[in-house]
Motif scaffolding. Structure first.
Motif, PDB file in Angstrom:
ATOM      1  N   GLY A 173      -5.901  -0.766   3.247  1.00 33.95           N
ATOM      2  CA  GLY A 173      -5.028  -1.596   3.834  1.00 33.95           C
ATOM      3  C   GLY A 173      -4.504   0.058   5.002  1.00 33.95           C
ATOM      4  O   GLY A 173      -4.419  -0.991   6.018  1.00 33.95           O
ATOM      5  N   PHE A 174      -4.929   0.479   4.945  1.00 34.00           N
ATOM      6  CA  PHE A 174      -4.208   2.126   5.744  1.00 34.00           C
ATOM      7  C   PHE A 174      -5.346   1.956   6.836  1.00 34.00           C
ATOM      8  O   PHE A 174      -5.330   1.691   8.345  1.00 34.00           O
ATOM      9  CB  PHE A 174      -4.272   3.233   5.262  1.00 34.00           C
ATOM     10  N   ALA A 175      -6.700   1.810   6.473  1.00 33.36           N
ATOM     11  CA  ALA A 175      -7.854   2.111   6.781  1.00 33.36           C
ATOM     12  C   ALA A 175      -8.318   0.503   8.310  1.00 33.36           C
ATOM     13  O   ALA A 175      -8.690   0.538   9.023  1.00 33.36           O
ATOM     14  CB  ALA A 175      -8.942   2.514   6.232  1.00 33.36           C
ATOM     15  N   GLY A 176      -8.010  -0.149   6.900  1.00 34.92           N
ATOM     16  CA  GLY A 176      -8.640  -1.774   8.057  1.00 34.92           C
ATOM     17  C   GLY A 176      -9.547  -1.546   8.190  1.00 34.92           C
ATOM     18  O   GLY A 176     -10.831  -1.296   7.288  1.00 34.92           O
ATOM     19  N   ARG A 231       1.001  -0.788   0.156  1.00 41.57           N
ATOM     20  CA  ARG A 231      -0.608  -0.068   0.193  1.00 41.57           C
ATOM     21  C   ARG A 231       0.954   1.370  -0.013  1.00 41.57           C
ATOM     22  O   ARG A 231       0.485   2.305  -0.883  1.00 41.57           O
ATOM     23  CB  ARG A 231      -1.071  -0.104   1.395  1.00 41.57           C
ATOM     24  N   ARG A 232       2.113   1.077   0.904  1.00 41.99           N
ATOM     25  CA  ARG A 232       2.404   2.553   0.546  1.00 41.99           C
ATOM     26  C   ARG A 232       3.558   3.055  -0.774  1.00 41.99           C
ATOM     27  O   ARG A 232       3.243   4.327  -0.959  1.00 41.99           O
ATOM     28  CB  ARG A 232       3.860   2.411   1.710  1.00 41.99           C
ATOM     29  N   TYR A 233       3.496   1.840  -1.228  1.00 42.99           N
ATOM     30  CA  TYR A 233       4.438   2.269  -2.374  1.00 42.99           C
ATOM     31  C   TYR A 233       3.240   2.074  -3.880  1.00 42.99           C
ATOM     32  O   TYR A 233       3.867   3.030  -4.359  1.00 42.99           O
ATOM     33  CB  TYR A 233       5.038   0.983  -3.290  1.00 42.99           C
ATOM     34  N   GLY A 283     -16.757 -11.725   8.349  1.00 38.96           N
ATOM     35  CA  GLY A 283     -15.970 -12.526   9.037  1.00 38.96           C
ATOM     36  C   GLY A 283     -14.246 -12.439   7.799  1.00 38.96           C
ATOM     37  O   GLY A 283     -13.457 -13.505   9.095  1.00 38.96           O
ATOM     38  N   ARG A 284     -13.938 -11.949   7.054  1.00 42.57           N
ATOM     39  CA  ARG A 284     -12.344 -12.213   6.880  1.00 42.57           C
ATOM     40  C   ARG A 284     -11.899 -11.345   6.590  1.00 42.57           C
ATOM     41  O   ARG A 284     -12.188 -10.110   7.279  1.00 42.57           O
ATOM     42  CB  ARG A 284     -12.982 -12.709   5.133  1.00 42.57           C
ATOM     43  N   GLU A 285     -10.744 -11.944   7.183  1.00 43.94           N
ATOM     44  CA  GLU A 285      -9.393 -10.913   6.943  1.00 43.94           C
ATOM     45  C   GLU A 285      -8.973  -9.846   6.285  1.00 43.94           C
ATOM     46  O   GLU A 285      -9.576 -10.096   5.324  1.00 43.94           O
ATOM     47  CB  GLU A 285      -8.048 -11.412   7.100  1.00 43.94           C
ATOM     48  N   PRO A 286      -8.932  -8.541   6.158  1.00 41.57           N
ATOM     49  CA  PRO A 286      -9.674  -7.374   5.180  1.00 41.57           C
ATOM     50  C   PRO A 286      -8.274  -7.576   4.463  1.00 41.57           C
ATOM     51  O   PRO A 286      -8.522  -6.672   3.199  1.00 41.57           O
ATOM     52  CB  PRO A 286      -8.487  -6.727   6.826  1.00 41.57           C
ATOM     53  N   GLU A 287      -6.727  -8.280   4.276  1.00 42.49           N
ATOM     54  CA  GLU A 287      -6.593  -8.451   3.114  1.00 42.49           C
ATOM     55  C   GLU A 287      -7.141  -9.286   2.435  1.00 42.49           C
ATOM     56  O   GLU A 287      -7.587  -9.154   0.882  1.00 42.49           O
ATOM     57  CB  GLU A 287      -4.845  -9.350   3.233  1.00 42.49           C
ATOM     58  N   GLU A 288      -8.283 -10.255   2.614  1.00 43.65           N
ATOM     59  CA  GLU A 288      -8.198 -11.306   2.343  1.00 43.65           C
ATOM     60  C   GLU A 288      -9.683 -10.312   1.365  1.00 43.65           C
ATOM     61  O   GLU A 288     -10.690 -10.337   0.015  1.00 43.65           O
ATOM     62  CB  GLU A 288      -8.840 -12.475   2.165  1.00 43.65           C
ATOM     63  N   LEU A 347      -5.231   2.145  -6.567  1.00 38.87           N
ATOM     64  CA  LEU A 347      -5.291   3.365  -4.663  1.00 38.87           C
ATOM     65  C   LEU A 347      -6.460   2.694  -4.003  1.00 38.87           C
ATOM     66  O   LEU A 347      -6.299   2.612  -2.154  1.00 38.87           O
ATOM     67  CB  LEU A 347      -5.294   4.344  -5.234  1.00 38.87           C
ATOM     68  N   ILE A 348      -7.116   2.436  -4.276  1.00 41.53           N
ATOM     69  CA  ILE A 348      -8.308   1.357  -3.429  1.00 41.53           C
ATOM     70  C   ILE A 348      -8.174   0.664  -2.040  1.00 41.53           C
ATOM     71  O   ILE A 348      -8.054   0.893  -1.584  1.00 41.53           O
ATOM     72  CB  ILE A 348      -9.567   2.013  -3.665  1.00 41.53           C
ATOM     73  N   PRO A 349      -8.178  -0.117  -3.395  1.00 39.10           N
ATOM     74  CA  PRO A 349      -7.485  -1.776  -1.886  1.00 39.10           C
ATOM     75  C   PRO A 349      -5.870  -0.820  -0.973  1.00 39.10           C
ATOM     76  O   PRO A 349      -5.222  -1.453  -0.057  1.00 39.10           O
ATOM     77  CB  PRO A 349      -7.006  -2.391  -3.112  1.00 39.10           C
ATOM     78  N   ALA A 350      -4.884  -0.145  -1.628  1.00 33.99           N
ATOM     79  CA  ALA A 350      -4.182   0.317  -1.113  1.00 33.99           C
ATOM     80  C   ALA A 350      -5.048   0.946   0.669  1.00 33.99           C
ATOM     81  O   ALA A 350      -3.730   1.010   1.109  1.00 33.99           O
ATOM     82  CB  ALA A 350      -2.618   1.090  -1.868  1.00 33.99           C
ATOM     83  N   LEU A 351      -5.336   2.090   0.221  1.00 36.10           N
ATOM     84  CA  LEU A 351      -6.531   2.824   1.511  1.00 36.10           C
ATOM     85  C   LEU A 351      -6.372   2.194   2.230  1.00 36.10           C
ATOM     86  O   LEU A 351      -6.766   2.571   3.446  1.00 36.10           O
ATOM     87  CB  LEU A 351      -7.006   3.883   0.808  1.00 36.10           C
TER      88      LEU A 351
END
Length: 731
Positions: free
Chosen positions: A328-331, A16-18, A261-266, A322-326
Motif C-alpha cells: 500500500g505504501f509502495a503502490g 496499512r499504517r495500523y 491493469g488492476r488498481e493497487p488495492e484490488e 505486513l506485505i499487503p500493507a507495505l
C-alpha cells in the motif's frame, strides 16, 4: 479460503499504517523481552527411555551433589623436549597448577592430582589435570573461565605445551559473516528478478522483521523453556529462508496483477487471495514437518522443531498482512520504470520466457528428462548407503581450537579411546554380596575385546552403587567403540541373571550411541507421519491423488541424494577442504531425520507454488500440457529465485565454526538445489507430461468428501464478479 485472504489483503492495504504499527510494536516487544531476559543456562540434553539416560538418572539419585551434569575440563600438559612429566620440577609445576585451580573459583567441585589418579602417559610425555564443576558450562562465570584460561597460560609460559579440553570453555557457535553474505546474495537475486529496488527490498525487510521477532522470542524464553543456542540459530536459518520466499511470491503476484491493469488495492487483495493461499498451505507443510519432530521423543529436538515452526508461522502471518500493507505504501513503484511507463492491458499475456521454453522442451522429451533426473540423483545418493551416524566430539572441532589440540594430545599420549571413556554403573542395591558382584563386572569388562584399561570401582556412601570407568582402544565415534558398548551391555544382562546386579553403560560416548539408535528407530514412523499428513493436505489443495504422490516420491529422491552428498563430504572427505571440513567422521545423528523434516516442508513450498499455477490454468480450461507450460511461464522464474535465495541463506551457515551447524547448512543447501532444480523443474513437468489428464484424476467419492479450499481462486472470481454486479446495481 481465497476469498477470506482476498478480504484480509485488502483490509491490510487500506489500514496499512495500523498494520505496520502492530508489527513494529511486536518487534520492539520481542526485542525488549530478549534484552531483559536472564542469560540462558545450557540446554539439558536428555534421551528418555535409553539405558544411558537411566544410568545418568541413577547417578544423580545415588551420588547426590556429584554434579553429574556439571561442566568438566582437562588441562593437558606435554613435557618440553627431552623431559618427562614425571621429573621432579615438572611434577611440582603441575601440582602448583592444580592448587591454583582449586582456589581459583567457588564453582569448582573437584580437581585431581594426575600423579595420584594415574593420569600420566606411559612414556611420561603427557599428563592431565581433571577439573569438575558444580554447574553446567553455560552457568560458569567469566571469572571462573578466566581463571582456568589464565592458569593454562601461566603454565605455557613456563615452557610446557598446555591445552584445555572439555566443555568448560565452550563458546557460542560462531557463524561468521556467512549469513550476511547469504542476505546480500538474496538481495541481488531479488533485484535481478524484479528489476525494482523497492520490490527487492520488501521481502528482505519483512523477512528480517519476522526473524527478529522469532529469534528474540526464542532468546527471551530460552531460560524458561531450557532452549539451547542451536535453537535460535535454526530458527534464524529457517525463518530467514521462508520469510523471503513467502514475501517473494506475494510481491510477484501483486506485480502480475498490476501489469494486467488492476488498481493497487484490488491487486493486493487478489495477490493475497491466490498466492496467499499457496503460502498458507506451503507454510502448513513446513510446520507439520517441524512440529512432527516431537515424535522422536527427544526434548532438545522437539524444542528446536517448535521454535523453528514458530518462526514459520510468523513468516506466513507477515506475508498475509505486513506485505499487503507495505505494498500500500509502495503502490506501483514495485514495478520497474519500464513497466510503469508501459500502459497496462487487462488479461495481457505474459511473453514467452525461459520458463516457457524449458517447459516446452520437457513436454517434447519427457522420458529423456525423467531418466536423466532420476539416474543423476540416484548416482549422487549412492554414498548414503555407507551412512554412519554419531554426534560430534572435540575431535570435530577446528584444528586451531584449544579443545581440539587437547583432544589430539590425549590421543597421542594415552590412545584415541581416552577421549571417550565409558562409565559403567553397577546397581547392587538388594544384592546379597554387592562387592563380589561389582568385582565380577570389573573382571568381565577387562576381558572384553577393545578395552585398554578398566579403572577401580568407586562406591557411593551407601555402598549400593558403583561406577567403573572403562577406556576403549578406539576413538569415541568409531564403530568398534559402539560394538564394545553393546558387548558390555550383553555381559551385563548375563551378570544380572546370575547375581541380580543391574549393569548400565553411560557417559558421553554411550549417550551418543543411544541417541543415534533412537534417531534410527524414529525415522520411519516420522516419515510416515509427516509424508502422510502432507499427502492428505496436498490432496485437498490439488484435488488429485497422483500429484501429491509424485510430490512425495520426488522429495524422497532429493533428500536421499542430499544425504549422499553429505556423506561424501563430511564422512568420506570429498571436497572437504572446499567446505572447511577439518575432521571427517560419522554424520550427526539427527541429520537424516532433521533433513527430512526441514527439506520436506521446503520442497512442498516449490510444489505448491509451481503446481497451483498449473492447477489454476487446468481448472480454467487449458489442456494438461498447456497448463504445465502456463505454470512454468508464471512460476518458474520466481521459484528459481526463491530456491537460489534459500541456497544462499543456508550456504551462509557452512562457514560456521560449529560442526553441527556447518553440516546442517550444507545439507539443507544441497537438498534445496536438488529438489528445486532437478525434481520440481525437471522431474515434475516430465511426469505430468506423461500422465496427461490422469494427473488430475480424483475418485468422485473422494472429491465429495474432501473440503474445497479454492486455492486456484475459482470461488474468489465468483465472489469478485458478484461484488461488481452489486456495485453496478447501486450505480
Amino acid at each position: 479460503m481465497a476469498t477470506y485472504l482476498y478480504k484480509l489483503g485488502r483490509f491490510a492495504f487500506r489500514r496499512r499504517r495500523y498494520v505496520l504499527l502492530v508489527w513494529v510494536a511486536l518487534l520492539a516487544l520481542a526485542g525488549f523481552g530478549a534484552a531483559s531476559a536472564a542469560t540462558a543456562t545450557s540446554s539439558s540434553f536428555s534421551i528418555p527411555g535409553t539405558e544411558a539416560q537411566k544410568a545418568f538418572d541413577l547417578l544423580a539419585q545415588r551420588f547426590p551433589g556429584g554434579s553429574a551434569d556439571g561442566a568438566t575440563a582437562r588441562v593437558v600438559f606435554k613435557a618440553p623436549a627431552g623431559e618427562k612429566m614425571t621429573d621432579a620440577d615438572n611434577k611440582a609445576e603441575v601440582r602448583k597448577v592444580a592448587a591454583d585451580l582449586r582456589t581459583g573459583s567457588h564453582q569448582i567441585a573437584s580437581v585431581t592430582d594426575p600423579y595420584k589418579a594415574k593420569a600420566v602417559s606411559r612414556d611420561g610425555s603427557t599428563a592431565y589435570v581433571q577439573v569438575a564443576y558444580k554447574v553446567s558450562s553455560m552457568e560458569l562465570t567469566d571469572k571462573t573461565k578466566d581463571s582456568l584460561q589464565n592458569t593454562g597460560d601461566r603454565a605455557q609460559h613456563a615452557g610446557y605445551d598446555v591445552e584445555i579440553g572439555g566443555d568448560a570453555l565452550q563458546a557460542m557457535p560462531e557463524t561468521g559473516s556467512g549469513e550476511i553474505i547469504g542476505v546480500v546474495i538474496a538481495a541481488v537475486v531479488l533485484m535481478v528478478t524484479f528489476g525494482s529496488l523497492i520490490a527487492a527490498g520488501l521481502p528482505l525487510i519483512t523477512a528480517l522483521i519476522g526473524v527478529g521477532i522469532g529469534v528474540s522470542t526464542v532468546t527471551a524464553l530460552a531460560n524458561v523453556l531450557d532452549l539451547g543456542s542451536t535453537t535460535s540459530t535454526l530458527a534464524m536459518m529457517i525463518g530467514l529462508a521462508v520469510g523471503i520466499d513467502y514475501a517473494l511470491f506475494i510481491v510477484s503476484r501483486f506485480r502480475a496483477e498490476l501489469a494486467e491493469g488492476r488498481e493497487p488495492e484490488e491487486a493486493a487483495g487478489r495477490a493475497t487471495g491466490t498466492a496467499g493461499s499457496a503460502v498458507v498451505f506451503a507454510g502448513l507443510t513446513v510446520v507439520i514437518a517441524l512440529v512432527g519432530l516431537a515424535v522422536v521423543n527427544i526434548p532438545m529436538l522437539s524444542k528446536m522443531g517448535f521454535a523453528a515452526a514458530g518462526t514459520v508461522v510468523i513468516a506466513v502471518l507477515i506475508a498475509l498482512t505486513l506485505i499487503p500493507a507495505l505494498l500500500g505504501f509502495a503502490g506501483k513503484r514495485v514495478l520497474g520504470r519500464k513497466a510503469r511507463r508501459k500502459p497496462p492491458v487487462e488479461g495481457a499475456a505474459v511473453k514467452v520466457n525461459g520458463g516457457t521454453r524449458w517447459a516446452s522442451f520437457v513436454l517434447r522429451r519427457p522420458v529423456m528428462v525423467l531418466l536423466v533426473g532420476v539416474i543423476g540423483l540416484g548416482a549422487v545418493a549412492v554414498p548414503a548407503a555407507s551412512l554412519q551416524m554419531g554426534l560430534p566430539d572435540d575431535g570435530a572441532q577446528p584444528t586451531d581450537t584449544t579443545q581440539r589440540k587437547a583432544y589430539d594430545m590425549l590421543s597421542d599420549g594415552f590412545g584415541p579411546g581416552f577421549n571417550g571413556p565409558l562409565m559403567v554403573v553397577a546397581d547392587v542395591k538388594g544384592v546379597s554380596d554387592g562387592t563380589a558382584a561389582v568385582n565380577r563386572v570389573h573382571k568381565k569388562i577387562a576381558g572384553l575385546d577393545g578395552v585398554v584399561t578398566v579403572l577401580p570401582a568407586t562406591y557411593n556412601k551407601q555402598h549400593d552403587t558403583a561406577t567403573i570407568t572403562v577406556i576403549p582402544k578406539d576413538r569415541p565415534s568409531s564403530a568398534r567403540t559402539e560394538d564394545l558398548v553393546h558387548s558390555i551391555r550383553d555381559a551385563g544382562a548375563q551378570i544380572k541373571s546370575d547375581t541380580g546386579a543391574t549393569v548400565l553403560v553411560t557417559g558421553a560416548t554411550a549417550m551418543n550411541i543411544d541417541f543415534s539408535q533412537k534417531m534410527n528407530d524414529a525415522l520411519l514412523p516420522y516419515l510416515a507421519l509427516v509424508v502422510g499428513l502432507a499427502f492428505l493436505l496436498l490432496m485437498v489443495v490439488f484435488r488429485s491423488v497422483l500429484v501429491p504422490l509424485k510430490a512425495a516420491l520426488g522429495f524422497l529422491l532429493s533428500v536421499v541424494a542430499a544425504l549422499g552428498a553429505v556423506v561424501a563430504v563430511f564422512q568420506w572427505g570429498w571436497l572437504g577442504s572446499v567446505f572447511g571440513v577439518q575432521q571427517t567422521g560419522p554424520i550427526m545423528s539427527m541429520m537424516p531425520i532433521f533433513m527430512v523434516g526441514v527439506v520436506f516442508g521446503l520442497a512442498m513450498d516449490y510444489e505448491v507454488f509451481l503446481v497451483t499455477r498449473m492447477r489454476e490454468a487446468y481448472v480454467h480450461g487449458e489442456r494438461p500440457g498447456q497448463a504445465v507450460v502456463t505454470g512454468f511461464k508464471h512460476g518458474a522464474r520466481v521459484v528459481c529465485a526463491a530456491a537460489v535465495i534459500m541456497i544462499a541463506v543456508f550456504s551462509g551457515f557452512i562457514g560456521a565454526s560449529d560442526a553441527m551447524i556447518k553440516m546442517i547448512g550444507f545439507g539443507l543447501a544441497i537438498a534445496v538445489f536438488f529438489d528445486a532444480f532437478v525434481v520440481r523443474m525437471a522431474i515434475v513437468p516430465a511426469v505430468l507430461a506423461l500422465l496427461g489428464k490422469r494427473a488430475w484424476w480424483l475418485p468422485r467419492w473422494l472429491d465429495r468428501a474432501l473440503p474445497n479450499v479454492d486455492v486456484e481462486g475459482e470461488g474468489l472470481n465468483k465472489h469478485i464478479e458478484l461484488e461488481q454486479q452489486r456495485e453496478l446495481v447501486k450505480v
